[in-house]
Design a protein around this motif. Sequence first.
Motif, PDB file in Angstrom:
ATOM      1  N   ALA A 274     -11.822   8.022   8.466  1.00  0.00           N
ATOM      2  CA  ALA A 274     -11.378   9.120   7.603  1.00  0.00           C
ATOM      3  C   ALA A 274     -11.181   8.639   6.176  1.00  0.00           C
ATOM      4  CB  ALA A 274     -10.079   9.718   8.152  1.00  0.00           C
ATOM      5  N   ALA A 275     -10.617   7.441   6.014  1.00  0.00           N
ATOM      6  CA  ALA A 275     -10.415   6.902   4.673  1.00  0.00           C
ATOM      7  C   ALA A 275     -11.745   6.640   3.973  1.00  0.00           C
ATOM      8  CB  ALA A 275      -9.587   5.621   4.739  1.00  0.00           C
ATOM      9  N   ILE A 276     -12.719   6.092   4.722  1.00  0.00           N
ATOM     10  CA  ILE A 276     -14.036   5.826   4.139  1.00  0.00           C
ATOM     11  C   ILE A 276     -14.718   7.118   3.718  1.00  0.00           C
ATOM     12  CG2 ILE A 276     -16.351   4.948   4.644  1.00  0.00           C
ATOM     13  CD1 ILE A 276     -15.047   2.918   6.500  1.00  0.00           C
ATOM     14  N   ILE A 277     -14.664   8.115   4.601  1.00  0.00           N
ATOM     15  CA  ILE A 277     -15.270   9.403   4.275  1.00  0.00           C
ATOM     16  C   ILE A 277     -14.622  10.004   3.031  1.00  0.00           C
ATOM     17  CG2 ILE A 277     -15.492  11.808   5.063  1.00  0.00           C
ATOM     18  CD1 ILE A 277     -15.899  10.738   7.849  1.00  0.00           C
ATOM     19  N   GLY A 278     -13.323   9.775   2.893  1.00  0.00           N
ATOM     20  CA  GLY A 278     -12.600  10.316   1.746  1.00  0.00           C
ATOM     21  C   GLY A 278     -12.847   9.591   0.445  1.00  0.00           C
ATOM     22  N   GLY A 279     -13.617   8.497   0.469  1.00  0.00           N
ATOM     23  CA  GLY A 279     -13.957   7.808  -0.772  1.00  0.00           C
ATOM     24  C   GLY A 279     -13.226   6.498  -0.994  1.00  0.00           C
ATOM     25  N   THR A 280     -12.456   6.028  -0.008  1.00  0.00           N
ATOM     26  CA  THR A 280     -11.758   4.755  -0.156  1.00  0.00           C
ATOM     27  C   THR A 280     -12.739   3.613   0.098  1.00  0.00           C
ATOM     28  OG1 THR A 280      -9.683   5.730   0.596  1.00  0.00           O
ATOM     29  CG2 THR A 280      -9.857   3.342   0.691  1.00  0.00           C
ATOM     30  N   LEU A 281     -12.786   2.656  -0.825  1.00  0.00           N
ATOM     31  CA  LEU A 281     -13.684   1.524  -0.692  1.00  0.00           C
ATOM     32  C   LEU A 281     -13.094   0.482   0.255  1.00  0.00           C
ATOM     33  CD1 LEU A 281     -14.906   0.879  -4.356  1.00  0.00           C
ATOM     34  CD2 LEU A 281     -16.118   2.030  -2.515  1.00  0.00           C
ATOM     35  N   LEU A 282     -13.905   0.002   1.191  1.00  0.00           N
ATOM     36  CA  LEU A 282     -13.443  -1.041   2.101  1.00  0.00           C
ATOM     37  C   LEU A 282     -13.165  -2.348   1.365  1.00  0.00           C
ATOM     38  CD1 LEU A 282     -15.568  -0.607   5.350  1.00  0.00           C
ATOM     39  CD2 LEU A 282     -13.087  -0.477   5.135  1.00  0.00           C
ATOM     40  N   THR A 283     -13.786  -2.528   0.215  1.00  0.00           N
ATOM     41  CA  THR A 283     -13.553  -3.727  -0.578  1.00  0.00           C
ATOM     42  C   THR A 283     -12.284  -3.637  -1.403  1.00  0.00           C
ATOM     43  OG1 THR A 283     -15.011  -2.783  -2.276  1.00  0.00           O
ATOM     44  CG2 THR A 283     -15.985  -4.346  -0.726  1.00  0.00           C
ATOM     45  N   GLY A 284     -11.646  -2.468  -1.414  1.00  0.00           N
ATOM     46  CA  GLY A 284     -10.386  -2.302  -2.133  1.00  0.00           C
ATOM     47  C   GLY A 284     -10.574  -1.855  -3.568  1.00  0.00           C
ATOM     48  N   GLY A 285      -9.457  -1.465  -4.187  1.00  0.00           N
ATOM     49  CA  GLY A 285      -9.480  -1.100  -5.595  1.00  0.00           C
ATOM     50  C   GLY A 285      -9.675   0.374  -5.879  1.00  0.00           C
ATOM     51  N   ARG A 286     -10.001   1.153  -4.857  1.00  0.00           N
ATOM     52  CA  ARG A 286     -10.193   2.586  -5.085  1.00  0.00           C
ATOM     53  C   ARG A 286      -9.967   3.358  -3.801  1.00  0.00           C
ATOM     54  NH1 ARG A 286     -16.009   4.645  -6.576  1.00  0.00           N
ATOM     55  NH2 ARG A 286     -16.126   5.050  -4.328  1.00  0.00           N
TER      56      ARG A 286
END
Length: 338
Positions: A274-286
């Motif tokens: 859900a976080a990835i779909i929402g635009g959260t980067l797995l590498t962090g920072g956004r």
Amino acid sequence: MTQPVSPPRDSTAKVPEAQPPAWRGLLARADVRTLSLLGVLAALILVGGITKPDEFLDTRNLQLVLTQASVVGVVTVGMTFVIVSGGIDLSVGAIVALASVWATTVATQEYGFAGILFTALIVGVGCGLVNGVLIAYGAMVPFIATLAMLASARGLALQITDGKTQIVTVPSVLDLGERDAYILGIPPLVLVFAAVTVIGWLVLNRTTFGRRTVAVGGNPEAARLAGIDVRRQRLYLYLLSGLCCGIAAFLLIVLSGSGQNTNGNLYELDAIAAAIIGGTLLTGGRGTITGSVLGVLIFFTITNIFALNNLQSDVQQIAKGAIIVAAVLVQRRTASTT
């Protein structure tokens, strides 16, 4: 004495235009992502309304979707903070299970509503503390530390329950799941989810804590040189994730009226997806809380549509996987153009 002649001015020369601030571009992209997610959610609602109009658009069904999404949604808010900081938490589902069974033992239920709520929260925070200490001060890789917590918490939950379901007998807890407890037609669990979402959004976007979280995820060394205590910040973030797991465990107790060692199964995957779909980067920072919440709603709407149309769960999982892959590809494309 002749005066030097100045070279003629180029009347066609252009004055360089002021470049817009970088944050406006980020805001514009965030708005595009949010609108895209809203469009996907609206399309799913349309599909549900067309395929099963009587069942899907029924008020009780919509309340059920929101209620079920609330438990995972609270976990996702905490997960979003962790991922934005460049970390990961694979133990959230196991922590929910451990907190739910510890809070529903016979000894705990003797203390009533307050005892169950307090136990769920303190177990969640305690597990988050262990994760945070191992990662921030023990220099363990988040993947390994939280994987160890996943195994340990699941094992302890099984030991507490002996593989049996623990039934909740406290009326004040069970009453929260009844329709009589709804406020203006909204289940209490949904209101708690909404409150956690609003608080999470404010903390991430309007506080120093949120700015430090983004800084640590973007560049830990630069954050350290800027005066941020990176280790302490990471400890706080895993404490926050554990707190969200404790809240989710209590909501799950209200929803199911029991505590089981199988509770929270695969919550970590749902929250990360859900976080990835929402635009959260797995590498962090956004990352955005709004996007993560929309990702949760999209997943549970898909699940509900598949269930109403009697489609097999394997097809549902394939659809979820395709959505995750598409979201990651969009992220990579966005990152390459910035």
